[in-house]
Each structure stands twice: as structure tokens, then as C-alpha cells.
Design a protein around this motif. Structure first.
Motif, PDB file in Angstrom:
ATOM      1  N   GLN A 185      68.066 -31.260  15.448  1.00 49.17           N
ATOM      2  CA  GLN A 185      66.810 -31.669  16.074  1.00 49.17           C
ATOM      3  C   GLN A 185      66.923 -31.650  17.592  1.00 49.17           C
ATOM      4  O   GLN A 185      65.977 -31.286  18.304  1.00 49.17           O
ATOM      5  N   ARG A 186      68.095 -32.034  18.106  1.00 50.49           N
ATOM      6  CA  ARG A 186      68.304 -31.981  19.558  1.00 50.49           C
ATOM      7  C   ARG A 186      68.252 -30.547  20.056  1.00 50.49           C
ATOM      8  O   ARG A 186      67.678 -30.262  21.114  1.00 50.49           O
ATOM      9  N   ARG A 235      64.640 -29.430  20.195  1.00 54.23           N
ATOM     10  CA  ARG A 235      63.953 -29.985  21.371  1.00 54.23           C
ATOM     11  C   ARG A 235      64.317 -29.191  22.619  1.00 54.23           C
ATOM     12  O   ARG A 235      63.464 -28.915  23.472  1.00 54.23           O
ATOM     13  N   THR A 260      62.376 -25.820  22.406  1.00 56.66           N
ATOM     14  CA  THR A 260      60.933 -25.988  22.586  1.00 56.66           C
ATOM     15  C   THR A 260      60.572 -26.232  24.041  1.00 56.66           C
ATOM     16  O   THR A 260      59.641 -25.606  24.591  1.00 56.66           O
ATOM     17  N   ASP A 261      61.304 -27.120  24.692  1.00 56.08           N
ATOM     18  CA  ASP A 261      60.935 -27.496  26.056  1.00 56.08           C
ATOM     19  C   ASP A 261      61.377 -26.464  27.089  1.00 56.08           C
ATOM     20  O   ASP A 261      60.734 -26.312  28.130  1.00 56.08           O
ATOM     21  N   SER A 303      62.166 -35.241  27.911  1.00 59.94           N
ATOM     22  CA  SER A 303      62.174 -33.819  27.577  1.00 59.94           C
ATOM     23  C   SER A 303      63.447 -33.459  26.827  1.00 59.94           C
ATOM     24  O   SER A 303      64.480 -34.111  26.969  1.00 59.94           O
ATOM     25  N   GLY A 304      63.387 -32.386  26.056  1.00 56.22           N
ATOM     26  CA  GLY A 304      64.583 -31.873  25.406  1.00 56.22           C
ATOM     27  C   GLY A 304      65.462 -31.073  26.355  1.00 56.22           C
ATOM     28  O   GLY A 304      66.598 -30.734  26.016  1.00 56.22           O
TER      29      GLY A 304
END
Length: 537
Positions: free
Chosen positions: A36-37, A40, A43-44, A402-403
Motif C-alpha cells: 500500500q505504501r 501511494r 499515485t502521488d 502524501s505518498g
């Protein structure tokens, strides 16, 4: 395949299996958090991509206008690709592949060699190219990015790009030597080429790659370019240490492909390694940043986060020549980490230092599974992950919530090492399609593994198992440790069948090796924890 909820029938799970299953559940939580990290992060960062080309910038502070080979392409983009390959097949087959095609079309300047592209100019940053810069960026892109991708993905458009660039590096190699032309006198570039060529030789079976690698090896092993006999300064950290592990990778390749040449190299390789052991380490057995190998003077105090990269070379030569001192050096370094190097400031507070240190330790742990090393990796991955959220990271206020980790190309190494860690926690098993509510964890058990799988909502897909990729993808004769590889944990490498057994009701299904590699159909019911043992029959 569908299995029962273990809590419905605890009596059929042995005490040993129950303990293993408990750890597998913990591992599933950790792998889920890590992936998941990484998502992120992807995505960012993609939200910062150039709106016209779709390419990501080199950095988000001072280099927003450019995509370059040695940073954006080498360090950041490839691990966005790998994250997508594991977690989002649409992104992987769509935008990630589009970026490769765009990069190839826009940045290839001399043949297939990429140059820096300016978004505002809609073209190259400079009117004229600098051949050295082209060769250096190309080498970085291959070794740091395309080669690790290939070691996991196998043949792909990314490996095609790698081979095309590699061939042109040597097509345009400008430095004349008595051994033939080489790309550069830059020790980092040449060290990278030794690593890349040694692996690509096995992967393709094409003799030209071994010939080029040997040309470079001869340049350093013989004459006046030997790393410890002739260098005034030998860096034992990145941007220099590559030559040590690169020569060791070539040595390993020669031991199988040209044993007579290997014997000629042997005293020179041992001389290099022995001198590094004598003058390159602190009292803890970790490496200084740089030394004068001739005088033994420390030229750059401090402990390098890249200790594992150099130790890869030592351990490789131990595997070939059985020099126990090289294994002992590896073990000494691994054993001290948990005693003295927890929460150590590897790179002035940057996650990149943790990423490299953890990678090095984890790769060697796969060969020497010391409990203290495991404890250190578990501790330090949490420190690295915290920097994605922490006020202590660089540009913390700018990226709060933010990621994005620190806003530079080194963020990709955060994802690279996190993925290495996650694959350890799943023992190389993966699921498709991945979903953020699914927790897949595994532990090794006898000659197999025990898996724990849980989903918050119903799910149907496939469960895939890992292969001995050093052989199936890279065609290498042995799995010697090497920079940026993804270690192999539980691999399906038997021609015979495997039993996949429900630990709670005793039911089992037998599968052939090919079926496990391609993935077996699996169904998860909401909230149910599945306990499975997989072992060869």
C-alpha cells in the motif's frame, strides 16, 4: 480452490503449524502495508507527471522540467513499473508501458542511447550531446532500473529496451585500450557494465557480452588499473564500489564459462578482496566510505550504507573458491547490525540510505539467515517506512499527507527495497488481481511454506508462486548475490507435483510445477482466514 476458516476447526491445526500460521498472519499484515505504501508513492508521483508527455520529472524541487536517464529513468520509474506489476495490472499494461514507449521515442538521441529531455523545450535539454553523459546515463538506466525489472518480469518491452541500449553503449564505446574499446574510464560506469554484461551473457547466451565484460575485466585486473594495487582512492560506497562487485560477478561468470581465464584472474581478485578486508573496514566489519588502498589511509570517514553491495562480491567469491575469510567477513558485518546500527543515520536522514542498507542486508540474509539480521531488518524497515509520514524526512511539510517520500528520484529506492521486503514476507507468492484489503503472508516450513490469506470482501483470482528466476529468467548457473536482485525464497523448482493442503480440514489438491507458476484459481470469502501448506510431494 477454496478453504475453510481455521477458527472453525482449531483441533486439526498442530501446535507447530499454529505458531507458523500466527507468524504468517503477521507477515501478511506487513506485506500489505508495504505494498500500500508503494501504491501511494506511485499515485502521488504520477500526479506530478508532465501533462503533455506523461513522463515524471527528475525531481520535484529543482528539476521539474526534465526527464533524464540516470535519475528519473534509472531510479524512480522502474519501481513504479514493478509496483504496478504487483498491484495494478491495468496501470502496468497501460500508463507504465506508455511511458516506456514515450521515453524511447522522445529521448533516444544517438541510436538507442537516451539523453535528457526538457518538457518546456519539447526536445532535448542541450543542442549538442555529450557522449560521456549519454553513456553514463544509459549505464545507470540499465543497471539500476531495467536489469532489476528484467530479473523479476522476464522478457518484456523493458528487457528489449535494455538490450538495445546496451548494444549501443558498446557500439559507441570511445576509449581505446590494449584490450579493445571500452565505454569509459569512469569506475562507476565500468563497474555497472561488468555487472550487466555478466548477467546478460547468461540471459541471452550471446558470447559478445562475455567478450565485452572480459575486455573490461582485463583492463582492471591487469596493468595499472587494479582497484587496490593502483587506485589512489577506492570508494566503498555507491558511485565507486560497483567496480568491486562487478569484477566479482565477472569472476563468477568466468568460473563457469571460461575456467582457464578464471584461474588467471584468481590471484588478482583475491588480492583486491584481501586488501579491502585489511584497510577498508572499521572495527565492526563495515566499510568506510573511501580509502587509499595503497597506504591504508581512510579518505572519507563514516560507514557506507552500501556495505551489502560490496559484500555481495565477497560472498560470491566465497561460493566459488571456498575462502572462509570472505564468508566470515559477511557474517561479521551482518551480526553487528542489530547490536550497533539500529536507527543509524546512513544518509543524513534520507530514506535512500535505509533502502540501500536494508537491501544489502536482506539479500545476504537470504544466504546466511542469521536471527539478529532478521531482527535488524524488521526494525529498520519500520524506520524507513516512517519517513514516508514523518516530520523528520526531507521536505516534510511539503509532502505532508502524501505518498511522496522526499520528492527526488531516490524515492524509487524506497519502493524497490519495500518490494524486496514484501516478497520476503510472502515467500515470493503473489496474487492477481491484488487488492488493498487482501493480506497474504507466508513462512517457510520444512521443505515448503505455510500461507495465511484473508480478504475483507469476497475475492476471486489466482495465487502465483515464484520460480528460481536466476535460472528460469536469467539462465545463470548459480544464484550468486548481486545488487538489486530480488532474492528467491520459496521457489517451485521441482519437476514433480506439489501438494496444496488446507491445514484445518485436511483436504488437499496436487498441482504440477507449471500450474503453480502460472497461478492456481483461488476464492476468498469475506473475513475468512485461509491456512494452507504448500510442499513438494
Amino acid at each position: 480452490m477454496s478453504c475453510s476458516h481455521p477458527s472453525q476447526n482449531h483441533g486439526k491445526v498442530s501446535k507447530v503449524d499454529s505458531l507458523a500460521l500466527k507468524q504468517a498472519k503477521i507477515n501478511g499484515d506487513l506485506a500489505n502495508e508495504g505494498l500500500q505504501r508503494c501504491q501511494r508513492f506511485v499515485t502521488d508521483w504520477l500526479a506530478k507527471a508532465d501533462t503533455t508527455t506523461g513522463l515524471i520529472p527528475r525531481n520535484l524541487d529543482e528539476s521539474l522540467d526534465i526527464w533524464n536517464a540516470q535519475d528519473a529513468a534509472a531510479d524512480n520509474y522502474p519501481f513504479m513499473v514493478l509496483t504496478a506489476a504487483l498491484t495494478d495490472s491495468n496501470l502496468f499494461q497501460g500508463r507504465m508501458l506508455d511511458m516506456l514507449h514515450t521515453e524511447t521515442r522522445l529521448t533516444s538521441r544517438l541510436g538507442n542511447l537516451p539523453d535528457t529531455y526538457s518538457f518546456s523545450k519539447k526536445g532535448f535539454e542541450t543542442q549538442e550531446y555529450d557522449l560521456h553523459n549519454l553513456l553514463f546515463g544509459s549505464s545507470e538506466y540499465i543497471k539500476d532500473g531495467l536489469l532489476p525489472l528484467t530479473e523479476w518480469l522476464g522478457p518484456s518491452p523493458w528487457s528489449d529496451r535494455m538490450i538495445a541500449i546496451l548494444d549501443d553503449i558498446w557500439k559507441y564505446a570511445p576509449i581505446k585500450t590494449s584490450h579493445g574499446n571500452i565505454p569509459s574510464t569512469n569506475v562507476e560506469l565500468n563497474g555497472e557494465m561488468l555487472q550487466v554484461l555478466s548477467r546478460v551473457y547468461w540471459m541471452t547466451g550471446e558470447g559478445k557480452y562475455l567478450e565485452w565484460a572480459t575486455r573490461l575485466g582485463d583492463y582492471y585486473v591487469f596493468g595499472d588499473h587494479h582497484p587496490t594495487r593502483n587506485f589512489e582512492v577506492l570508494r566503498l560506497r555507491d558511485h565507486g564500489c560497483e567496480i568491486v562487485s562487478g569484477l566479482c560477478e565477472l569472476y563468477a561468470t568466468l568460473s563457469k564459462a571460461n575456467p582457464e581465464k578464471k584461474e588467471v584472474y584468481q590471484p588478482h581478485i583475491h588480492e583486491m578482496l584481501n586488501r579491502i578486508l585489511a584497510v577498508g573496514r572499521n572495527d565492526d566489519g563495515l566499510f568506510y566510505n573511501a580509502v587509499d588502498p595503497k597506504t591504508g589511509t581512510v579518505k572519507w570517514e563514516g560507514t557506507t550504507d552500501n556495505f551489502g553491495y560490496t559484500l555481495n562480491g565477497f560472498y560470491t567469491v566465497f561460493q566459488i573458491d571456498s575462502v572462509e575469510a570472505y564468508r566470515e567477513a559477511t557474517i561479521k558485518a551482518l551480526e553487528i547490525l542489530n547490536q550497533k546500527y539500529r536507527n543509524y543515520d546512513w544518509e543524513h536522514g534520507s530514506s535512500d540510505g535505509y533502502a540501500d542498507a536494508i537491501e544489502g542486508a536482506l539479500n545476504l540474509y537470504a544466504r546466511e539467515p542469521l536471527p539478529s539480521t532478521e531482527a535488524w531488518v524488521e526494525s529498520e524497515i519500520q524506520v524507513m517506512w516512517s519517513l514516508q509520514d514523518s516530520s523528520h524526512r526531507k521536505n516534510a511539510q511539503k509532502w505532508k499527507g502524501s505518498g511522496i517520500i522526499e520528492g527526488w528520484h531516490g524515492d524509487g529506492n524506497f519502493a524497490r527495497t519495500t518490494i524486496m521486503y514484501c516478497l520476503w514476507k510472502t515467500q515470493g507468492t503473489t496474487i492477481q488481481p491484488w487488492r488493498s484489503d487482501i493480506k497474504l503472508g507466508a513462512v517457510d516450513s520444512d521443505d515448503g511454506i505455510i500461507l495465511s490469506i484473508k480478504a475483507d470482501e469476497d475475492w476471486q483470482g489466482i495465487l502465483k508462486f515464484d520460480a528460481p528466476r536466476h535460472h528460469t529468467i536469467m539462465q545463470m548457473p548459480a544464484d550468486w548475490p548481486r545488487i538489486n536482485q530480488f532474492p528467491e525464497w520459496f521457489t517451485v523448482n521441482q519437476e514433480k507435483a506439489y501438494e496444496v493442503k488446507d491445514l484445518t480440514n485436511g483436504s488437499s489438491t496436487n498441482y504440477k510445477r507449471k500450474q503453480l507458476l502460472e497461478g492456481i484459481e483461488f476464492t476468498l470469502k469475506k473475513g475468512t482466514v485461509y491456512a494452507i501448506r504448500v510442499s513438494p510431494i
